[in-house]
Design a protein around this motif. Sequence first.
Motif, PDB file in Angstrom:
ATOM      1  N   GLY A  49      -5.253   3.004  10.501  1.00  0.00           N
ATOM      2  CA  GLY A  49      -5.174   2.316  11.768  1.00  0.00           C
ATOM      3  C   GLY A  49      -4.272   1.106  11.804  1.00  0.00           C
ATOM      4  O   GLY A  49      -4.164   0.434  12.837  1.00  0.00           O
ATOM      5  N   TYR A  50      -3.589   0.815  10.707  1.00  0.00           N
ATOM      6  CA  TYR A  50      -2.728  -0.365  10.644  1.00  0.00           C
ATOM      7  C   TYR A  50      -1.291  -0.037  11.042  1.00  0.00           C
ATOM      8  O   TYR A  50      -0.830   1.103  10.873  1.00  0.00           O
ATOM      9  N   THR A  51      -0.599  -1.047  11.536  1.00  0.00           N
ATOM     10  CA  THR A  51       0.863  -0.997  11.560  1.00  0.00           C
ATOM     11  C   THR A  51       1.334  -1.481  10.197  1.00  0.00           C
ATOM     12  O   THR A  51       1.023  -2.606   9.791  1.00  0.00           O
ATOM     13  N   ALA A  52       2.020  -0.626   9.466  1.00  0.00           N
ATOM     14  CA  ALA A  52       2.453  -0.945   8.104  1.00  0.00           C
ATOM     15  C   ALA A  52       3.963  -1.128   8.075  1.00  0.00           C
ATOM     16  O   ALA A  52       4.701  -0.360   8.711  1.00  0.00           O
ATOM     17  N   VAL A  53       4.414  -2.141   7.347  1.00  0.00           N
ATOM     18  CA  VAL A  53       5.846  -2.400   7.253  1.00  0.00           C
ATOM     19  C   VAL A  53       6.194  -2.834   5.838  1.00  0.00           C
ATOM     20  O   VAL A  53       5.569  -3.724   5.280  1.00  0.00           O
ATOM     21  N   CYS A  54       7.172  -2.149   5.253  1.00  0.00           N
ATOM     22  CA  CYS A  54       7.644  -2.501   3.909  1.00  0.00           C
ATOM     23  C   CYS A  54       8.883  -3.378   4.017  1.00  0.00           C
ATOM     24  O   CYS A  54       9.845  -3.034   4.704  1.00  0.00           O
ATOM     25  N   PHE A  55       8.839  -4.498   3.326  1.00  0.00           N
ATOM     26  CA  PHE A  55       9.985  -5.409   3.267  1.00  0.00           C
ATOM     27  C   PHE A  55      10.833  -5.032   2.063  1.00  0.00           C
ATOM     28  O   PHE A  55      10.444  -5.232   0.916  1.00  0.00           O
ATOM     29  N   ASN A  56      12.026  -4.447   2.331  1.00  0.00           N
ATOM     30  CA  ASN A  56      12.968  -4.082   1.270  1.00  0.00           C
ATOM     31  C   ASN A  56      13.898  -5.261   1.005  1.00  0.00           C
ATOM     32  O   ASN A  56      14.630  -5.707   1.905  1.00  0.00           O
ATOM     33  N   ASN A  57      13.891  -5.762  -0.212  1.00  0.00           N
ATOM     34  CA  ASN A  57      14.748  -6.887  -0.568  1.00  0.00           C
ATOM     35  C   ASN A  57      16.228  -6.526  -0.483  1.00  0.00           C
ATOM     36  O   ASN A  57      16.601  -5.356  -0.369  1.00  0.00           O
ATOM     37  N   ARG A  58      17.066  -7.539  -0.589  1.00  0.00           N
ATOM     38  CA  ARG A  58      18.524  -7.351  -0.525  1.00  0.00           C
ATOM     39  C   ARG A  58      18.997  -6.317  -1.553  1.00  0.00           C
ATOM     40  O   ARG A  58      18.698  -6.431  -2.735  1.00  0.00           O
ATOM     41  N   GLY A  59      19.706  -5.322  -1.074  1.00  0.00           N
ATOM     42  CA  GLY A  59      20.287  -4.328  -1.960  1.00  0.00           C
ATOM     43  C   GLY A  59      19.320  -3.305  -2.500  1.00  0.00           C
ATOM     44  O   GLY A  59      19.710  -2.447  -3.295  1.00  0.00           O
ATOM     45  N   VAL A  60      18.051  -3.343  -2.070  1.00  0.00           N
ATOM     46  CA  VAL A  60      17.026  -2.435  -2.590  1.00  0.00           C
ATOM     47  C   VAL A  60      16.706  -1.365  -1.548  1.00  0.00           C
ATOM     48  O   VAL A  60      16.802  -1.603  -0.346  1.00  0.00           O
ATOM     49  N   GLY A  61      16.314  -0.190  -2.031  1.00  0.00           N
ATOM     50  CA  GLY A  61      15.909   0.871  -1.114  1.00  0.00           C
ATOM     51  C   GLY A  61      17.040   1.335  -0.220  1.00  0.00           C
ATOM     52  O   GLY A  61      16.838   1.573   0.974  1.00  0.00           O
ATOM     53  N   PHE A  62      18.237   1.458  -0.802  1.00  0.00           N
ATOM     54  CA  PHE A  62      19.427   1.908  -0.075  1.00  0.00           C
ATOM     55  C   PHE A  62      19.816   0.935   1.046  1.00  0.00           C
ATOM     56  O   PHE A  62      20.407   1.330   2.048  1.00  0.00           O
ATOM     57  N   THR A  63      19.467  -0.341   0.856  1.00  0.00           N
ATOM     58  CA  THR A  63      19.883  -1.379   1.789  1.00  0.00           C
ATOM     59  C   THR A  63      21.257  -1.884   1.374  1.00  0.00           C
ATOM     60  O   THR A  63      21.473  -2.216   0.211  1.00  0.00           O
ATOM     61  N   LYS A  64      22.177  -1.966   2.327  1.00  0.00           N
ATOM     62  CA  LYS A  64      23.519  -2.429   2.029  1.00  0.00           C
ATOM     63  C   LYS A  64      23.518  -3.909   1.693  1.00  0.00           C
ATOM     64  O   LYS A  64      22.862  -4.704   2.360  1.00  0.00           O
ATOM     65  N   LEU A  65      24.243  -4.264   0.641  1.00  0.00           N
ATOM     66  CA  LEU A  65      24.376  -5.672   0.271  1.00  0.00           C
ATOM     67  C   LEU A  65      25.563  -6.251   1.040  1.00  0.00           C
ATOM     68  O   LEU A  65      26.700  -5.850   0.838  1.00  0.00           O
ATOM     69  N   SER A  66      25.275  -7.196   1.933  1.00  0.00           N
ATOM     70  CA  SER A  66      26.330  -7.724   2.801  1.00  0.00           C
ATOM     71  C   SER A  66      26.905  -9.043   2.309  1.00  0.00           C
ATOM     72  O   SER A  66      27.970  -9.467   2.763  1.00  0.00           O
ATOM     73  N   GLY A  84       7.880  -3.107  -5.765  1.00  0.00           N
ATOM     74  CA  GLY A  84       8.058  -3.541  -7.148  1.00  0.00           C
ATOM     75  C   GLY A  84       9.516  -3.725  -7.527  1.00  0.00           C
ATOM     76  O   GLY A  84      10.419  -3.674  -6.686  1.00  0.00           O
ATOM     77  N   LEU A  85       9.746  -3.880  -8.823  1.00  0.00           N
ATOM     78  CA  LEU A  85      11.067  -4.228  -9.325  1.00  0.00           C
ATOM     79  C   LEU A  85      12.100  -3.141  -9.075  1.00  0.00           C
ATOM     80  O   LEU A  85      13.247  -3.418  -8.756  1.00  0.00           O
ATOM     81  N   THR A  86      11.711  -1.887  -9.231  1.00  0.00           N
ATOM     82  CA  THR A  86      12.666  -0.790  -9.045  1.00  0.00           C
ATOM     83  C   THR A  86      12.347   0.025  -7.809  1.00  0.00           C
ATOM     84  O   THR A  86      12.907   1.091  -7.611  1.00  0.00           O
ATOM     85  N   GLY A  87      11.434  -0.452  -6.996  1.00  0.00           N
ATOM     86  CA  GLY A  87      10.999   0.336  -5.854  1.00  0.00           C
ATOM     87  C   GLY A  87      11.622  -0.092  -4.550  1.00  0.00           C
ATOM     88  O   GLY A  87      12.531  -0.905  -4.493  1.00  0.00           O
ATOM     89  N   GLY A  88      11.097   0.460  -3.476  1.00  0.00           N
ATOM     90  CA  GLY A  88      11.555   0.193  -2.129  1.00  0.00           C
ATOM     91  C   GLY A  88      10.986   1.261  -1.222  1.00  0.00           C
ATOM     92  O   GLY A  88      10.195   2.106  -1.657  1.00  0.00           O
ATOM     93  N   GLY A  89      11.395   1.244   0.036  1.00  0.00           N
ATOM     94  CA  GLY A  89      10.882   2.219   0.978  1.00  0.00           C
ATOM     95  C   GLY A  89      11.228   3.649   0.642  1.00  0.00           C
ATOM     96  O   GLY A  89      10.664   4.579   1.216  1.00  0.00           O
ATOM     97  N   ASP A  90      12.146   3.857  -0.292  1.00  0.00           N
ATOM     98  CA  ASP A  90      12.550   5.203  -0.689  1.00  0.00           C
ATOM     99  C   ASP A  90      11.656   5.790  -1.772  1.00  0.00           C
ATOM    100  O   ASP A  90      11.781   6.963  -2.112  1.00  0.00           O
ATOM    101  N   CYS A  91      10.755   4.995  -2.337  1.00  0.00           N
ATOM    102  CA  CYS A  91       9.924   5.454  -3.458  1.00  0.00           C
ATOM    103  C   CYS A  91       8.581   6.003  -2.971  1.00  0.00           C
ATOM    104  O   CYS A  91       8.016   5.516  -1.996  1.00  0.00           O
ATOM    105  N   ASN A  92       8.064   6.980  -3.705  1.00  0.00           N
ATOM    106  CA  ASN A  92       6.830   7.635  -3.298  1.00  0.00           C
ATOM    107  C   ASN A  92       5.644   6.686  -3.218  1.00  0.00           C
ATOM    108  O   ASN A  92       4.792   6.819  -2.339  1.00  0.00           O
TER     109      ASN A  92
END
Length: 393
Positions: free
Chosen positions: A138-155, A117-125
């Motif tokens: 049984g799934y392989t699950a993967v969260c796509f963290n947008n640029r600068g979200v979820g403690f992702t560095k903005l490059s 969501g808007l304020t979320g990311g892989g760091d949120c519960n």
Amino acid sequence: MIKKLFGISKWKFIAGASFALIGQHIYDCLYNTEIEVFYQNTANNKDILSKCPNITGHFNPSIWSMNNIFGLFYVTLVEHQMVPLQKREIVTLKDGGQVALDWKINDPKNIVLVLHGLTGGGDCNYIKDTLERLYDAGYTAVCFNNRGVGFTKLSTPQYHNHGDPSDLMEIIDLIKQRYPEASLQCVAISIGANLAAKYAGIMKEKCAFKSIVCIANPFDLLACFENLDRWYNYLYIYYLTKHFKWLLNKHLDVMNACFDEHNIDIKKVFDAKTIYEFDHYFTRHLQKYESVEQMYRANSSIQYIKDITVPTLFVNTKNDPLIPWKFAPIQLHRHMPNLIFALTQKGGHIEWFSETNLVTVKRWIMDPTLDYLNYFRDLPNDKWQQYIKQSKI
């Protein structure tokens, strides 16, 4: 009668009103729990719903979902932070920007891409819980963290844009290259649901997902932000605006490079009191729109949903403080048999808390989500093709 009414002391009046409100909430939690489901009465949809009992059943909210403020209080002050068990991968995009993928790898032939969501990311519960539940199923699950979200560095001085599916499409291509034989499904939450629906509408038959679950899709962003401008949404406005400022300040060293280019007055941005003001002084300039209203309309998924061809489940709630459910395009189910809309009476915004002991809760929303995903995971490809062919009637 009127004289008697005005003769009641204010404390008795407040107590009576409080008991009436509590009584209404208890009624809603125990009895007014039926899920309204809107779908075209086709053989395929009957088969789906017969095997997805959590979509057609009831949602009994916990005390934390009785009221919108309760839900916000719980996630900010009561809920314990879940331990992150996923593995993070940093991905560099074609333009040099960076995003992050949080993986929980189980079955590589069945992958679910999760959009936050808007304020979320892989760091949120709520994302950690989603990944955990998918992994356990049984799934392989993967969260796509947008640029600068979820403690992702903005490059690069390019902020995330939840209305532009370009980065999402790069990530989908990456996953398909690594796992060419995998079946790919999507669980998208809040503004992430808006992005997923817009992507699916743009791609039509070329959509990479076998099915999509859109949770709390805002649909019409302009209507949602106009709805936010109400006195009873003050706490949400305050929280979201503060979060946006914090996120910008975190990446200020990188973003400084584009302020002059886009004619951004950084002082006005940090003085913004509302989301609208923040977007007016900052976001619309980055996305090159003349007005905030134009930006909201362009980024909304509502005009793209009519072009979705893959099976899609939309789940919303009537008491969402951020999303006015009456603007959801529920009537489209009459013409699009591949869409199912489910509407709960309670749930707040993305919470849907149930089974509480006042400290820990269960997020019920993953029950209908897994019902739907499991149905299409187990569906033979030739049968799935029937859904695509009948996507519009």
